[in-house]
Design a protein around this motif. Structure first.
Motif, short mmCIF file in Angstrom:
data_model
loop_
_atom_site.label_atom_id
_atom_site.label_comp_id
_atom_site.label_asym_id
_atom_site.label_seq_id
_atom_site.Cartn_x
_atom_site.Cartn_y
_atom_site.Cartn_z
N VAL A 1 -14.27 -13.78 -6.28
CA VAL A 1 -13.59 -14.31 -5.41
C VAL A 1 -14.44 -14.48 -4.17
CG1 VAL A 1 -11.79 -13.49 -3.30
CG2 VAL A 1 -10.99 -13.56 -6.17
N VAL A 2 -14.64 -15.11 -3.25
CA VAL A 2 -15.55 -15.35 -1.80
C VAL A 2 -14.20 -15.46 -0.52
CG1 VAL A 2 -16.97 -17.19 -0.54
CG2 VAL A 2 -16.98 -16.71 -3.15
N VAL A 3 -14.86 -14.17 0.41
CA VAL A 3 -13.98 -14.85 1.71
C VAL A 3 -14.61 -15.71 2.28
CG1 VAL A 3 -12.69 -13.54 3.27
CG2 VAL A 3 -12.35 -13.28 0.59
N PRO A 4 -14.12 -16.36 2.96
CA PRO A 4 -14.72 -16.84 4.06
C PRO A 4 -15.34 -16.30 6.06
CG PRO A 4 -13.09 -18.63 3.60
CD PRO A 4 -13.31 -16.82 2.69
N ILE A 5 -15.40 -16.70 6.02
CA ILE A 5 -15.85 -15.50 7.75
C ILE A 5 -16.79 -16.48 8.55
CG2 ILE A 5 -17.27 -14.27 7.50
CD1 ILE A 5 -15.87 -12.38 9.70
N ASP A 6 -16.95 -16.88 10.24
CA ASP A 6 -17.58 -17.05 10.81
C ASP A 6 -17.71 -16.46 11.67
OD1 ASP A 6 -19.17 -19.28 11.24
OD2 ASP A 6 -17.67 -21.14 12.16
N SER A 7 -19.75 -16.62 12.57
CA SER A 7 -20.22 -15.89 12.88
C SER A 7 -19.34 -16.17 14.58
CB SER A 7 -21.36 -16.27 13.84
OG SER A 7 -22.55 -16.01 12.52
N GLY A 8 -18.42 -14.75 14.73
CA GLY A 8 -17.84 -14.91 16.13
C GLY A 8 -16.59 -14.36 16.35
N GLU A 9 -16.25 -15.31 14.73
CA GLU A 9 -14.61 -15.19 14.50
C GLU A 9 -14.57 -13.86 14.40
OE1 GLU A 9 -13.44 -18.25 12.44
OE2 GLU A 9 -14.11 -17.31 10.31
N THR A 10 -12.78 -13.35 14.65
CA THR A 10 -12.30 -12.27 13.92
C THR A 10 -10.91 -12.09 13.04
OG1 THR A 10 -13.07 -10.86 15.71
CG2 THR A 10 -11.14 -10.40 14.58
N ASN A 11 -11.74 -11.88 12.18
CA ASN A 11 -10.21 -12.85 10.71
C ASN A 11 -9.19 -11.44 10.57
OD1 ASN A 11 -11.68 -15.08 10.93
ND2 ASN A 11 -12.40 -14.90 8.93
N LEU A 12 -7.73 -11.56 9.53
CA LEU A 12 -6.68 -10.08 9.63
C LEU A 12 -7.44 -10.38 8.00
CD1 LEU A 12 -4.77 -8.07 9.77
CD2 LEU A 12 -3.36 -10.22 9.89
N LEU A 13 -7.48 -9.46 7.16
CA LEU A 13 -7.61 -8.66 5.81
C LEU A 13 -6.41 -8.32 5.39
CD1 LEU A 13 -11.06 -8.28 4.97
CD2 LEU A 13 -9.94 -10.41 4.93
N ARG A 14 -5.66 -8.55 4.61
CA ARG A 14 -4.52 -8.28 4.44
C ARG A 14 -4.72 -7.48 3.22
NH1 ARG A 14 -0.08 -9.97 7.31
NH2 ARG A 14 -0.15 -12.19 8.52
N ILE B 1 -11.49 -7.63 10.68
CA ILE B 1 -12.89 -8.20 10.48
C ILE B 1 -13.37 -8.96 11.82
CG2 ILE B 1 -12.90 -9.50 8.54
CD1 ILE B 1 -14.84 -7.85 7.60
N THR B 2 -14.68 -8.03 12.01
CA THR B 2 -15.61 -9.79 13.27
C THR B 2 -16.52 -10.00 12.47
OG1 THR B 2 -14.34 -8.59 14.56
CG2 THR B 2 -16.26 -9.80 15.18
N GLY B 3 -17.25 -11.19 12.18
CA GLY B 3 -18.19 -12.08 12.10
C GLY B 3 -19.11 -11.04 12.78
N ASP B 4 -20.18 -10.54 13.16
CA ASP B 4 -20.64 -10.32 13.72
C ASP B 4 -21.97 -9.15 13.61
OD1 ASP B 4 -19.38 -7.23 12.89
OD2 ASP B 4 -19.62 -6.45 14.32
N GLN B 5 -22.57 -9.64 12.06
CA GLN B 5 -23.67 -9.28 11.35
C GLN B 5 -24.23 -10.78 11.36
OE1 GLN B 5 -24.00 -6.51 10.64
NE2 GLN B 5 -22.23 -6.07 12.41
N PRO B 6 -25.40 -10.55 10.68
CA PRO B 6 -26.53 -11.75 11.28
C PRO B 6 -25.68 -12.38 9.85
CG PRO B 6 -27.60 -9.55 10.85
CD PRO B 6 -26.65 -9.15 10.62
N ASN C 1 -8.27 -15.62 13.54
CA ASN C 1 -9.14 -17.10 13.70
C ASN C 1 -8.41 -17.35 11.83
OD1 ASN C 1 -11.17 -15.81 15.09
ND2 ASN C 1 -11.46 -18.35 15.33
N ARG C 2 -8.49 -16.28 11.40
CA ARG C 2 -7.59 -16.96 10.18
C ARG C 2 -7.41 -15.23 9.58
NH1 ARG C 2 -13.23 -19.86 7.45
NH2 ARG C 2 -13.76 -20.15 9.08
N GLN C 3 -6.47 -16.17 8.26
CA GLN C 3 -6.18 -14.62 7.18
C GLN C 3 -6.37 -14.62 5.95
OE1 GLN C 3 -1.95 -13.40 8.17
NE2 GLN C 3 -2.22 -14.90 10.38
N ALA C 4 -6.66 -13.77 4.77
CA ALA C 4 -7.12 -13.57 3.54
C ALA C 4 -5.95 -12.28 3.12
CB ALA C 4 -9.12 -13.50 3.12
#
Length: 576
Positions: free
Chosen positions: A212-225, A274-279, A159-162
């Motif tokens: 640094v703040v890395v955004p994530i949304d519930s349910g999305e899967t993001n790529l961290l480099r 990394i997946t936004g699967d936590q509270p 969904n997004r990359q950081a």
């Protein structure tokens, strides 16, 4: 009417063909890097740090597989400088590789040089950094390689990359730190902080604001480099309460595997999903040292960034209204000396599918690596010999401590058959066999020195056993080979045994890397085909060790015809 339809259909086909051609055609990306001092405030103090375009870290470069990079570097700093494009194969373009006095003379203050090269067959995360003295403490940045236009990742599109650049910060001028160590013969002062994208994080003084703040949304899967750009320190990295799925390393895809912690040696990169699967909350991303040397000082601090779920984000307005800012949850990082965790991680890498590993070997090499101590020269005063028991620290491969030339690059001398710059007699094996990881005789603690290379015929199939030694102290050494990727067939602890350890070799799907973490008191075996002519340095990526001489150079002959021959040197190649 029919003619009109045919005409319109023809136009549509023409435009479609043109669009497809545009998508498929590689591009040339032009950039300008101006190296100069700029004020950088960290840990409550302002330092006049060497930067690229005033940025720390420097600019992120983004290309597609097949594109060309043209980067003009102008040096307005007071130090000599070069730029290395870490992990780029530099096929036939060794003049653009960048290590000082190996492939070029440095860019002197007031000078400039344009690096030109094409990215071929590589996708994922690499980086660039200064390759002169300790300038890469602040002169570095990310190099992101996307798939070719129209191609896709071998995993679901994130969904997004950081991009997360792990670094080291000295509350001092890093050049002064290394110069003092060179002058005294002692080890250099350790860093005062680790950083993520140049920011130490809110566990350090005066650092909360820049965390640094890395955004994530519930349910999305993001790529961290994740890139370890630290100067001297392997690092553990973890994200609180989240699993990381490794999908790439050193711009090569890997067979996915899941882990709670990464270990990256300086120079290495790891791509994770990394997946936004936590509270929904705020979770620390944290990095701290993996330190394997014994009885030596190291920076035992922890750097952090914050993984923040969108629903708990605290913008300026909501904070002013009194909304409570949630304290981030901290991950459990391994102990600094947890070699078992580091080894388990590095052994988890595999190529995504069966690969063509060289099976018949033309060059079977065995390189010991490690530290050493030089006796204090008679004409030196005691203040110049502040290593253990009045010695000076050194380092070597196969008992040879590498010395950089200072009047011409090795590549220039090699290409132009100029003598007196280097010799091609680097030993294929240690001059003496000994119990590498046991109690080593003090007679082996002082290496010889020289500018030595090892010649390889074009196309030769090369195996190198990299054996750590317990001279002074065993240590995990990230060994980086310029100009090549290589397969890591196996790694283990103790002394490499050709009769028994060859059974552990992975000939099916070994990982493809450009930097291998040789285990402390252990060994690693790599293989590659010498298909890229030029002079290519192989060295420990702990900068303190390359300064001490833990390096050698491969001298790869031209093959047959233009496509197997290094390009002529560019007209603006710097002079010494």
């Amino acid at each position: 009417m029919e003619l009109s339809c045919i005409f319109l259909l023809g136009l549509c086909l023409l435009f479609a063909s043109s669009a497809m051609s545009t998508l498929a055609n590689p591009k040339a990306h032009h950039h300008e890097f101006v190296i100069h001092a700029a004020p950088v405030k960290r840990l409550c103090k302002i330092h006049n740090s060497i930067t690229v375009n005033g940025q720390y870290p420097g600019p992120t470069l983004v290309v597609n597989n097949g594109d060309t990079l043209v980067v003009k570097v102008t040096n307005k700093a007071r130090y000599n400088v070069t730029i290395h494009w870490h992990g780029i194969r530099q096929m036939r373009t060794g003049w653009a590789d960048g290590p000082e006095f190996v492939t070029q003379c440095p860019i002197m203050p007031g000078g400039s040089y344009t690096y030109r090269f094409t990215v071929q067959g590589q996708e994922g995360t690499l980086w660039w950094h200064a390759h002169s003295s300790w300038l890469r403490a602040t002169v570095y940045g990310a190099l992101i390689i996307h798939p070719k236009q129209g191609d896709s990742y071998p995993f679901p599109k994130p969904n997004r990359q950081a991009t997360l650049l792990l670094g080291e910060w000295w509350d001092a001028n890093p050049i002064d730190v290394v110069r003092r160590a060179t002058r005294t013969g002692a080890g250099p002062n350790v860093s005062d902080a680790y950083t993520i994208n140049g920011q130490p994080g809110d566990l350090y003084n005066c650092s909360s604001k820049g965390t640094v703040v890395v955004p994530i949304d519930s349910g999305e899967t993001n790529l961290l480099r994740v890139i370890n750009a630290a100067l001297n320190q392997p690092l553990f990295f973890s994200v609180a309460n989240h699993k990381l799925t490794v999908v790439g390393a050193d711009a090569s895809y890997t067979k996915p595997f899941t882990t709670k912690v990464l270990m990256l040696g300086p120079g290495q990169t790891t791509d994770v999903l990394i997946t936004g699967d936590q509270p929904p909350s705020r979770y620390y991303l944290a990095a701290r040292a993996y330190f394997s040397a014994q009885n030596a000082p190291f920076d035992n601090t922890t750097t952090t960034a914050i993984l923040e779920y969108k629903s708990v984000r605290c913008n300026t307005t909501s904070c002013k209204k009194g909304k409570t800012v949630i304290k981030p949850i901290m991950p459990k990082l391994p102990a600094f000396n947890d070699t078992d965790t580091a080894s388990a991680f590095t052994k988890s890498f595999r190529s995504p599918r069966k690969v063509e590993v060289p099976t018949e070997i033309d060059e079977n090499l065995f390189f010991t690596i490690g530290l050493g101590l030089n006796k204090c020269p008679k004409h030196f005063q005691s203040r110049r010999c502040q290593g253990p028991n009045g010695t000076r620290f050194t380092a070597s491969m196969n008992n040879v401590s590498f010395v950089l030339p200072n009047n011409m690059s090795i590549l220039q001398a090699y290409q132009q058959n100029i003598t007196g710059v280097y010799t091609s007699d680097f030993p294929a094996n240690p001059p003496r066999k000994f119990d590498y990881t046991g109690n080593v005789s003090r007679s082996l603690w002082q290496p010889s020195s020289g500018t030595k290379g090892y010649k390889l015929k074009y196309g030769s199939r090369v195996q190198v056993v990299l054996q750590d030694t317990s001279i002074v102290t065993p240590e995990n050494h990230p060994i980086h080979l310029h100009g090549y990727d290589f397969y890591i067939l196996a790694e283990g602890f103790g002394n490499f045994n050709a009769k028994t350890d060859t059974r552990k070799f992975n000939h099916v799907d070994p990982p493809l890397r450009n930097t291998v973490s040789v285990p402390a008191n252990g060994w690693a075996v790599i293989r590659f085909v010498a298909d890229n002519p030029g002079a290519w340095v192989m060295h420990c990526h702990l900068d303190v060790h390359i300064n001490l001489g833990l390096a050698m150079a491969f001298l790869v002959d031209n093959g047959v015809g233009e496509l197997q021959t290094i390009e002529p040197p560019p007209a603006d190649l710097p002079l010494c």
